[in-house]
Write a protein that holds these residues in place. Structure first.
Motif, PDB file in Angstrom:
ATOM      1  N   SER A  83       0.824  -1.207   0.000  1.00 21.44           N
ATOM      2  CA  SER A  83       0.000   0.000   0.000  1.00 21.44           C
ATOM      3  C   SER A  83       0.856   1.254   0.000  1.00 21.44           C
ATOM      4  O   SER A  83       0.604   2.204  -0.752  1.00 21.44           O
ATOM      5  N   GLU A  84       1.905   1.252   0.829  1.00 24.10           N
ATOM      6  CA  GLU A  84       2.790   2.413   0.896  1.00 24.10           C
ATOM      7  C   GLU A  84       3.526   2.611  -0.422  1.00 24.10           C
ATOM      8  O   GLU A  84       3.708   3.748  -0.875  1.00 24.10           O
ATOM      9  N   SER A  85       3.954   1.500  -1.036  1.00 26.06           N
ATOM     10  CA  SER A  85       4.670   1.592  -2.315  1.00 26.06           C
ATOM     11  C   SER A  85       3.766   2.138  -3.404  1.00 26.06           C
ATOM     12  O   SER A  85       4.165   2.992  -4.200  1.00 26.06           O
ATOM     13  N   ARG A  86       2.526   1.640  -3.434  1.00 26.52           N
ATOM     14  CA  ARG A  86       1.575   2.117  -4.443  1.00 26.52           C
ATOM     15  C   ARG A  86       1.284   3.603  -4.242  1.00 26.52           C
ATOM     16  O   ARG A  86       1.205   4.371  -5.213  1.00 26.52           O
ATOM     17  N   ALA A  87       1.154   4.023  -2.995  1.00 25.02           N
ATOM     18  CA  ALA A  87       0.893   5.437  -2.708  1.00 25.02           C
ATOM     19  C   ALA A  87       2.075   6.312  -3.101  1.00 25.02           C
ATOM     20  O   ALA A  87       1.904   7.476  -3.483  1.00 25.02           O
ATOM     21  N   ALA A  88       3.293   5.737  -3.031  1.00 29.15           N
ATOM     22  CA  ALA A  88       4.495   6.493  -3.389  1.00 29.15           C
ATOM     23  C   ALA A  88       4.779   6.460  -4.887  1.00 29.15           C
ATOM     24  O   ALA A  88       5.771   7.023  -5.344  1.00 29.15           O
ATOM     25  N   GLY A  89       3.925   5.783  -5.652  1.00 31.00           N
ATOM     26  CA  GLY A  89       4.100   5.736  -7.095  1.00 31.00           C
ATOM     27  C   GLY A  89       4.980   4.615  -7.592  1.00 31.00           C
ATOM     28  O   GLY A  89       5.377   4.601  -8.760  1.00 31.00           O
ATOM     29  N   VAL A  90       5.293   3.641  -6.710  1.00 32.63           N
ATOM     30  CA  VAL A  90       6.124   2.500  -7.123  1.00 32.63           C
ATOM     31  C   VAL A  90       5.237   1.492  -7.845  1.00 32.63           C
ATOM     32  O   VAL A  90       4.205   1.077  -7.312  1.00 32.63           O
ATOM     33  N   PRO A  91       5.598   1.071  -9.059  1.00 31.52           N
ATOM     34  CA  PRO A  91       4.796   0.060  -9.762  1.00 31.52           C
ATOM     35  C   PRO A  91       4.880  -1.275  -9.041  1.00 31.52           C
ATOM     36  O   PRO A  91       5.915  -1.606  -8.460  1.00 31.52           O
ATOM     37  N   ILE A  92       3.819  -2.036  -9.068  1.00 27.41           N
ATOM     38  CA  ILE A  92       3.795  -3.330  -8.378  1.00 27.41           C
ATOM     39  C   ILE A  92       4.089  -4.477  -9.343  1.00 27.41           C
ATOM     40  O   ILE A  92       4.828  -5.402  -9.012  1.00 27.41           O
ATOM     41  N   ARG A  93       3.517  -4.396 -10.545  1.00 22.37           N
ATOM     42  CA  ARG A  93       3.665  -5.507 -11.485  1.00 22.37           C
ATOM     43  C   ARG A  93       5.117  -5.733 -11.894  1.00 22.37           C
ATOM     44  O   ARG A  93       5.591  -6.877 -11.910  1.00 22.37           O
ATOM     45  N   ARG A  94       5.824  -4.647 -12.234  1.00 26.06           N
ATOM     46  CA  ARG A  94       7.195  -4.799 -12.755  1.00 26.06           C
ATOM     47  C   ARG A  94       8.135  -5.509 -11.770  1.00 26.06           C
ATOM     48  O   ARG A  94       8.806  -6.484 -12.162  1.00 26.06           O
ATOM     49  N   PRO A  95       8.239  -5.084 -10.508  1.00 23.15           N
ATOM     50  CA  PRO A  95       9.153  -5.793  -9.606  1.00 23.15           C
ATOM     51  C   PRO A  95       8.769  -7.237  -9.345  1.00 23.15           C
ATOM     52  O   PRO A  95       9.652  -8.087  -9.158  1.00 23.15           O
ATOM     53  N   ILE A  96       7.464  -7.531  -9.330  1.00 25.13           N
ATOM     54  CA  ILE A  96       7.049  -8.932  -9.152  1.00 25.13           C
ATOM     55  C   ILE A  96       7.506  -9.766 -10.344  1.00 25.13           C
ATOM     56  O   ILE A  96       8.052 -10.865 -10.185  1.00 25.13           O
ATOM     57  N   MET A  97       7.300  -9.242 -11.539  1.00 23.75           N
ATOM     58  CA  MET A  97       7.728  -9.972 -12.737  1.00 23.75           C
ATOM     59  C   MET A  97       9.244 -10.150 -12.765  1.00 23.75           C
ATOM     60  O   MET A  97       9.747 -11.232 -13.112  1.00 23.75           O
ATOM     61  N   ILE A  98       9.980  -9.116 -12.401  1.00 23.47           N
ATOM     62  CA  ILE A  98      11.446  -9.204 -12.405  1.00 23.47           C
ATOM     63  C   ILE A  98      11.923 -10.228 -11.381  1.00 23.47           C
ATOM     64  O   ILE A  98      12.816 -11.041 -11.657  1.00 23.47           O
ATOM     65  N   ALA A  99      11.335 -10.205 -10.181  1.00 21.54           N
ATOM     66  CA  ALA A  99      11.746 -11.141  -9.135  1.00 21.54           C
ATOM     67  C   ALA A  99      11.530 -12.585  -9.573  1.00 21.54           C
ATOM     68  O   ALA A  99      12.415 -13.440  -9.412  1.00 21.54           O
ATOM     69  N   PHE A 100      10.368 -12.877 -10.163  1.00 24.24           N
ATOM     70  CA  PHE A 100      10.088 -14.242 -10.591  1.00 24.24           C
ATOM     71  C   PHE A 100      10.900 -14.622 -11.831  1.00 24.24           C
ATOM     72  O   PHE A 100      11.282 -15.787 -11.992  1.00 24.24           O
ATOM     73  N   ALA A 101      11.167 -13.652 -12.702  1.00 27.87           N
ATOM     74  CA  ALA A 101      12.002 -13.937 -13.874  1.00 27.87           C
ATOM     75  C   ALA A 101      13.415 -14.302 -13.451  1.00 27.87           C
ATOM     76  O   ALA A 101      14.004 -15.269 -13.968  1.00 27.87           O
ATOM     77  N   LEU A 102      13.976 -13.551 -12.505  1.00 23.82           N
ATOM     78  CA  LEU A 102      15.331 -13.849 -12.035  1.00 23.82           C
ATOM     79  C   LEU A 102      15.375 -15.159 -11.256  1.00 23.82           C
ATOM     80  O   LEU A 102      16.337 -15.924 -11.371  1.00 23.82           O
ATOM     81  N   SER A 103      14.338 -15.435 -10.478  1.00 21.28           N
ATOM     82  CA  SER A 103      14.282 -16.697  -9.744  1.00 21.28           C
ATOM     83  C   SER A 103      14.271 -17.880 -10.707  1.00 21.28           C
ATOM     84  O   SER A 103      15.020 -18.854 -10.538  1.00 21.28           O
ATOM     85  N   ALA A 104      13.452 -17.794 -11.732  1.00 22.59           N
ATOM     86  CA  ALA A 104      13.372 -18.880 -12.712  1.00 22.59           C
ATOM     87  C   ALA A 104      14.661 -18.995 -13.518  1.00 22.59           C
ATOM     88  O   ALA A 104      15.123 -20.105 -13.816  1.00 22.59           O
ATOM     89  N   ALA A 105      15.246 -17.851 -13.888  1.00 25.07           N
ATOM     90  CA  ALA A 105      16.487 -17.865 -14.662  1.00 25.07           C
ATOM     91  C   ALA A 105      17.616 -18.527 -13.877  1.00 25.07           C
ATOM     92  O   ALA A 105      18.392 -19.324 -14.424  1.00 25.07           O
ATOM     93  N   LEU A 106      17.718 -18.206 -12.584  1.00 33.15           N
ATOM     94  CA  LEU A 106      18.777 -18.798 -11.757  1.00 33.15           C
ATOM     95  C   LEU A 106      18.534 -20.285 -11.524  1.00 33.15           C
ATOM     96  O   LEU A 106      19.480 -21.079 -11.503  1.00 33.15           O
ATOM     97  N   ALA A 107      17.269 -20.688 -11.367  1.00 32.40           N
ATOM     98  CA  ALA A 107      16.954 -22.119 -11.256  1.00 32.40           C
ATOM     99  C   ALA A 107      17.309 -22.836 -12.554  1.00 32.40           C
ATOM    100  O   ALA A 107      17.862 -23.948 -12.535  1.00 32.40           O
ATOM    101  N   GLY A 108      17.002 -22.189 -13.681  1.00 35.55           N
ATOM    102  CA  GLY A 108      17.354 -22.770 -14.973  1.00 35.55           C
ATOM    103  C   GLY A 108      18.861 -22.877 -15.157  1.00 35.55           C
ATOM    104  O   GLY A 108      19.363 -23.884 -15.676  1.00 35.55           O
ATOM    105  N   LEU A 109      19.586 -21.844 -14.733  1.00 35.26           N
ATOM    106  CA  LEU A 109      21.048 -21.881 -14.824  1.00 35.26           C
ATOM    107  C   LEU A 109      21.613 -23.016 -13.983  1.00 35.26           C
ATOM    108  O   LEU A 109      22.507 -23.752 -14.434  1.00 35.26           O
TER     109      LEU A 109
END
Length: 329
Positions: A194-220
């Motif tokens: 809630s605080e991040s959204r109020a401060a103008g921080v996007p929610i979708r992008r960091p979630i996608m990046i976190a899961f993309a990096l998690s999957a990439a490292l598991a794949g590596l």
């Protein structure tokens, strides 16, 4: 010099890691021989790469439970793509896994479903895909081409290609989370949506990046270990998630999100590896390794709770106004 609470926390965890190391080093000469240290580093590669990725999802306030199945699928794909070359096959697999992870993150945000529930489903699905792609059989690098994988067992002193990959990945993730806007967004949304959204921080992008990096490292991890071994099984890495999460928790990553560091993850990782490898070297049965890891995790969690409660009481005491003493006339 004043030491911050974060630095003090890391120093405490580092002290724990050194104690675990010294306990076994006093009884096992291999713990301080070059060959023994190299073996310890190599043993941390698989769970270490996965722990780095899982840590990012935990910091974001989420959890990726699908990493073990995805690592197995990545191993199958890497062996099947081996004819295009060792490193090209690894790159392709990592990119495919990153895309899968980004899609998972997008769906979790879009649907609004709990990531643990969602990734339980994908954990099962990826295992099924691995069985389908492999024909339910272990995939093997052709015997006549196995020499091409020797590049993955090269040594540079106590470091191997795989252990160097672990530390390079850790350095890149550390720099990403410390000095980039996208990395800081992962911490921000984990600390408070809630605080991040109020401060103008996007929610979708960091979630996608976190899961993309998690999957990439598991794949590596899956690709590197499978190509090094020259084979990949669709049923491998089923217990990988547990050690990765344990390393994160021992290293100070909070289940509530928004707290933790990559350095702490490495400390937690080697706490476990020093403990498990030492117990195995002393000839203890496998159940003793699991029991010791569980006890270590419980001790760390209980100690954290005790210190947090003590710190809370101290802060409360410091905020109380001093009693007013009336002097008789």
């Amino acid at each position: 010099m004043k030491v911050s609470s974060r630095s003090a926390d890391l120093l405490g965890r580092l002290g724990l890691m050194l104690i675990v190391y010294l306990v076994f080093a006093l009884h096992l000469p291999s713990y301080y021989s070059p060959a023994g240290v190299a073996a310890l580093l190599d043993s941390a590669v698989l769970s270490g790469l996965v722990a780095l990725g899982v840590a990012l999802t935990m910091i974001a306030g989420e959890m990726d439970l699908s990493v073990g199945s995805l690592a197995a699928l990545a191993g199958i794909l890497a062996v099947k793509l081996f004819p295009i070359g060792v490193f090209p096959s690894i790159i392709v697999v990592v990119l495919v896994c990153a895309a899968i992870g980004a899609l998972q993150g997008w769906l979790i945000h879009r649907i609004g479903i709990n990531s643990m529930i969602f990734t339980v489903g994908t954990l099962i699905a990826f295992r099924g895909i691995a069985l389908l792609v492999s024909g339910e059989k272990t995939q093997l690098v052709p015997l006549e081409d196995i020499a091409a994988t020797d590049i993955l067992i090269g040594k540079f002193g106590i470091f191997s290609v795989l252990s160097l990959a672990l530390f390079a990945a850790a350095a890149l993730i550390f720099a990403f989370t410390r000095w980039t806007l996208w990395g800081r967004e992962i911490f921000a949304i984990g600390g408070g949506r809630s605080e991040s959204r109020a401060a103008g921080v996007p929610i979708r992008r960091p979630i996608m990046i976190a899961f993309a990096l998690s999957a990439a490292l598991a794949g590596l991890a899956g690709a590197l270990l499978s190509l090094k071994a020259g084979s990949a099984s669709p049923l491998s890495y089923d217990s990988l998630l547990l050690e990765a999460v344990a390393a994160c928790l021992i290293g100070g990553i909070s289940l509530k999100g928004g707290k933790g560091s990559i350095v702490g993850v490495l400390i937690g990782l080697f706490c476990i590896r020093f403990l498990v490898t030492g117990i195995a070297a002393l000839g203890a049965p496998f159940w003793a390794q699991s029991l010791a890891t569980g006890l270590l995790l419980i001790i760390v969690i209980v100690a954290e709770a005790i210190f947090a409660a003590a710190a809370g009481r101290f802060r409360l005491a410091m905020r109380r106004p001093a009693p007013i003493i009336k002097v008789p006339a």
